[in-house]
Design a protein around this motif. Structure first.
Motif, PDB file in Angstrom:
ATOM      1  N   SER A   7       0.784  -1.281  -0.128  1.00  7.65           N
ATOM      2  CA  SER A   7       0.038  -0.093   0.151  1.00  7.65           C
ATOM      3  C   SER A   7       0.846   1.331   0.105  1.00  7.65           C
ATOM      4  O   SER A   7       2.202   1.177   0.075  1.00  7.65           O
ATOM      5  N   GLY A   8       0.222   2.181  -0.423  1.00  8.78           N
ATOM      6  CA  GLY A   8       1.036   3.439  -0.200  1.00  8.78           C
ATOM      7  C   GLY A   8       1.358   4.329  -1.611  1.00  8.78           C
ATOM      8  O   GLY A   8       1.861   5.378  -1.519  1.00  8.78           O
ATOM      9  N   GLY A   9       0.872   3.582  -2.395  1.00 12.51           N
ATOM     10  CA  GLY A   9       1.403   4.223  -3.908  1.00 12.51           C
ATOM     11  C   GLY A   9       0.485   5.235  -4.165  1.00 12.51           C
ATOM     12  O   GLY A   9      -0.673   5.599  -3.560  1.00 12.51           O
ATOM     13  N   GLY A  10       0.581   5.959  -5.237  1.00 15.60           N
ATOM     14  CA  GLY A  10       0.020   7.106  -5.767  1.00 15.60           C
ATOM     15  C   GLY A  10       0.538   8.115  -6.655  1.00 15.60           C
ATOM     16  O   GLY A  10       1.566   7.808  -7.260  1.00 15.60           O
ATOM     17  N   THR A  78       5.658  -5.494   9.130  1.00 17.01           N
ATOM     18  CA  THR A  78       5.356  -4.847   8.047  1.00 17.01           C
ATOM     19  C   THR A  78       6.858  -4.470   7.421  1.00 17.01           C
ATOM     20  O   THR A  78       7.715  -4.204   8.287  1.00 17.01           O
ATOM     21  N   LEU A  79       7.217  -4.370   5.979  1.00 14.54           N
ATOM     22  CA  LEU A  79       8.019  -3.761   5.319  1.00 14.54           C
ATOM     23  C   LEU A  79       7.798  -2.482   4.902  1.00 14.54           C
ATOM     24  O   LEU A  79       6.874  -2.341   4.421  1.00 14.54           O
ATOM     25  N   TYR A  80       8.744  -1.618   4.921  1.00 12.98           N
ATOM     26  CA  TYR A  80       8.644  -0.179   4.134  1.00 12.98           C
ATOM     27  C   TYR A  80       9.563  -0.093   3.341  1.00 12.98           C
ATOM     28  O   TYR A  80      10.740  -0.376   3.027  1.00 12.98           O
ATOM     29  N   LEU A  81       9.325   1.277   2.375  1.00 11.43           N
ATOM     30  CA  LEU A  81      10.228   1.812   1.504  1.00 11.43           C
ATOM     31  C   LEU A  81       9.826   3.189   1.371  1.00 11.43           C
ATOM     32  O   LEU A  81       8.761   3.621   0.935  1.00 11.43           O
ATOM     33  N   GLN A  82      10.721   3.894   1.919  1.00 12.41           N
ATOM     34  CA  GLN A  82      10.805   5.335   2.141  1.00 12.41           C
ATOM     35  C   GLN A  82      11.492   5.886   0.741  1.00 12.41           C
ATOM     36  O   GLN A  82      12.447   5.480   0.434  1.00 12.41           O
ATOM     37  N   VAL A  83      10.410   6.355   0.019  1.00 12.62           N
ATOM     38  CA  VAL A  83      10.978   6.937  -1.510  1.00 12.62           C
ATOM     39  C   VAL A  83      11.161   8.418  -1.368  1.00 12.62           C
ATOM     40  O   VAL A  83      10.028   8.974  -1.304  1.00 12.62           O
ATOM     41  N   ASP A  90      10.915   7.182 -11.833  1.00 13.17           N
ATOM     42  CA  ASP A  90      10.553   6.107 -10.687  1.00 13.17           C
ATOM     43  C   ASP A  90       9.380   5.615 -10.796  1.00 13.17           C
ATOM     44  O   ASP A  90       8.796   4.640 -10.176  1.00 13.17           O
ATOM     45  N   THR A  91       8.616   6.123 -11.761  1.00  8.49           N
ATOM     46  CA  THR A  91       7.190   5.528 -12.179  1.00  8.49           C
ATOM     47  C   THR A  91       7.180   4.092 -12.508  1.00  8.49           C
ATOM     48  O   THR A  91       7.890   3.609 -13.143  1.00  8.49           O
ATOM     49  N   ALA A  92       6.598   3.485 -11.241  1.00  9.43           N
ATOM     50  CA  ALA A  92       6.567   1.985 -11.780  1.00  9.43           C
ATOM     51  C   ALA A  92       5.564   1.157 -10.749  1.00  9.43           C
ATOM     52  O   ALA A  92       4.977   1.793  -9.726  1.00  9.43           O
ATOM     53  N   VAL A  93       5.080  -0.024 -10.908  1.00 14.33           N
ATOM     54  CA  VAL A  93       4.485  -0.740  -9.719  1.00 14.33           C
ATOM     55  C   VAL A  93       5.649  -1.294  -9.048  1.00 14.33           C
ATOM     56  O   VAL A  93       6.715  -1.824  -9.387  1.00 14.33           O
ATOM     57  N   MET A 117       1.166   1.092  -7.318  1.00 12.17           N
ATOM     58  CA  MET A 117       1.532   1.906  -8.478  1.00 12.17           C
ATOM     59  C   MET A 117       2.113   3.160  -8.060  1.00 12.17           C
ATOM     60  O   MET A 117       1.167   4.072  -6.937  1.00 12.17           O
ATOM     61  N   VAL A 118       3.202   3.543  -8.316  1.00 12.58           N
ATOM     62  CA  VAL A 118       3.649   4.991  -8.016  1.00 12.58           C
ATOM     63  C   VAL A 118       3.678   5.713  -9.501  1.00 12.58           C
ATOM     64  O   VAL A 118       4.566   5.027 -10.237  1.00 12.58           O
ATOM     65  N   THR A 119       3.113   6.829  -9.442  1.00 10.60           N
ATOM     66  CA  THR A 119       3.373   7.530 -10.614  1.00 10.60           C
ATOM     67  C   THR A 119       3.766   8.943 -10.392  1.00 10.60           C
ATOM     68  O   THR A 119       3.254   9.655  -9.423  1.00 10.60           O
TER      69      THR A 119
END
Lengths: 122, 107
Positions: A7-10, A78-83, A90-93, A117-119
């Motif tokens: 979760s957390g994409g957008g 829970t695993l995280y990725l701070q971007v 970096d746009t990708a699934v 998905m992160v756009t």
């Protein structure tokens, strides 16, 4: 059942930040190394980062080093990725994946989430 | 980084055919080579790990071989559900890399 849910994409503007999460269930999360892998639209798979079972070691792809941070909370499974400093490329699934190995060595990715998905767009 | 090169990039085959996909590493990776299948809109699925070990639940028509720099994925008799994109991946280095993918299409 064994499951990973991201979760957390957008949609985010260039230069901004996001935090992606990956909730694990059905297995002993604290015993496994975990990865993030991404896939740009219509492109192949790109490994992003790995974290050892206890968080003691982390490795990153050159393309994200210094901008992305992988972390985990074993008490929350829970695993995280701070971007940070996001770019159009970096746009990708973004997928999280479980490492098949013993938690402190690299192996195959045997369990995958469905992706988020992160756009990056202005 | 270790470069992984798959061939062919795309392939058209028929149900029942025997298919072989090749993956070459830019340096020796011992047997630290894994194969995945991905269908459109879905996450990849692990087929083969450590070059030749069949992942649990994967049909026995899938097999892998090789060591060092040259590896192959073989599907002994293609089934309709096997039409997908296949990726190799090395886990020898802490900078993990994937091949570019092989798209397997129906002839």
């Amino acid at each position: 059942q064994v499951q990973l849910v991201e979760s957390g994409g957008g949609v985010v503007q260039p230069g901004r930040s996001l935090r992606l999460s990956c909730a694990a269930s059905g297995f002993s999360f604290r015993s496994y190394g975990m990865h993030w892998v991404r896939q740009a639209p219509g492109k192949g798979l790109e490994w992003v980062a790995v974290i050892w079972y206890d968080g003691s070691n982390k490795y990153y792809a050159d393309s994200v080093k210094g901008r992305f941070t992988i972390s985990r909370d074993n008490s929350k499974n829970t695993l995280y990725l701070q971007v940070n400093s996001l770019r159009a490329e970096d746009t990708a699934v973004y997928y999280c994946a479980r490492d098949h190995g013993d938690g402190a060595t690299l192996s195959a990715f045997d369990i995958w989430g469905q992706g988020t998905m992160v756009t990056v767009s202005s | 980084d270790i470069q992984m090169t798959q061939s062919p990039s795309s392939l058209s085959s028929s149900v029942g055919d025997r298919v072989t996909i090749t993956c070459r590493a830019s340096q020796s990776i011992s047997s630290n080579l894994n194969w995945y299948q991905q269908k459109p809109g879905k996450a990849p699925k692990l087929l083969i790990y450590a070059a030749s070990s069949l992942q649990s639940g994967v049909p026995s028509r899938f097999s892998g071989s090789g060591s060092g720099t040259d590896f192959t994925l073989t599907i002994s008799s293609l089934q309709p559900e096997d039409f997908a994109t296949y990726y190799c991946q090395q886990s020898y280095s802490t900078s993990i890399t994937f091949g570019q993918g092989t798209r397997l299409e129906i002839k």
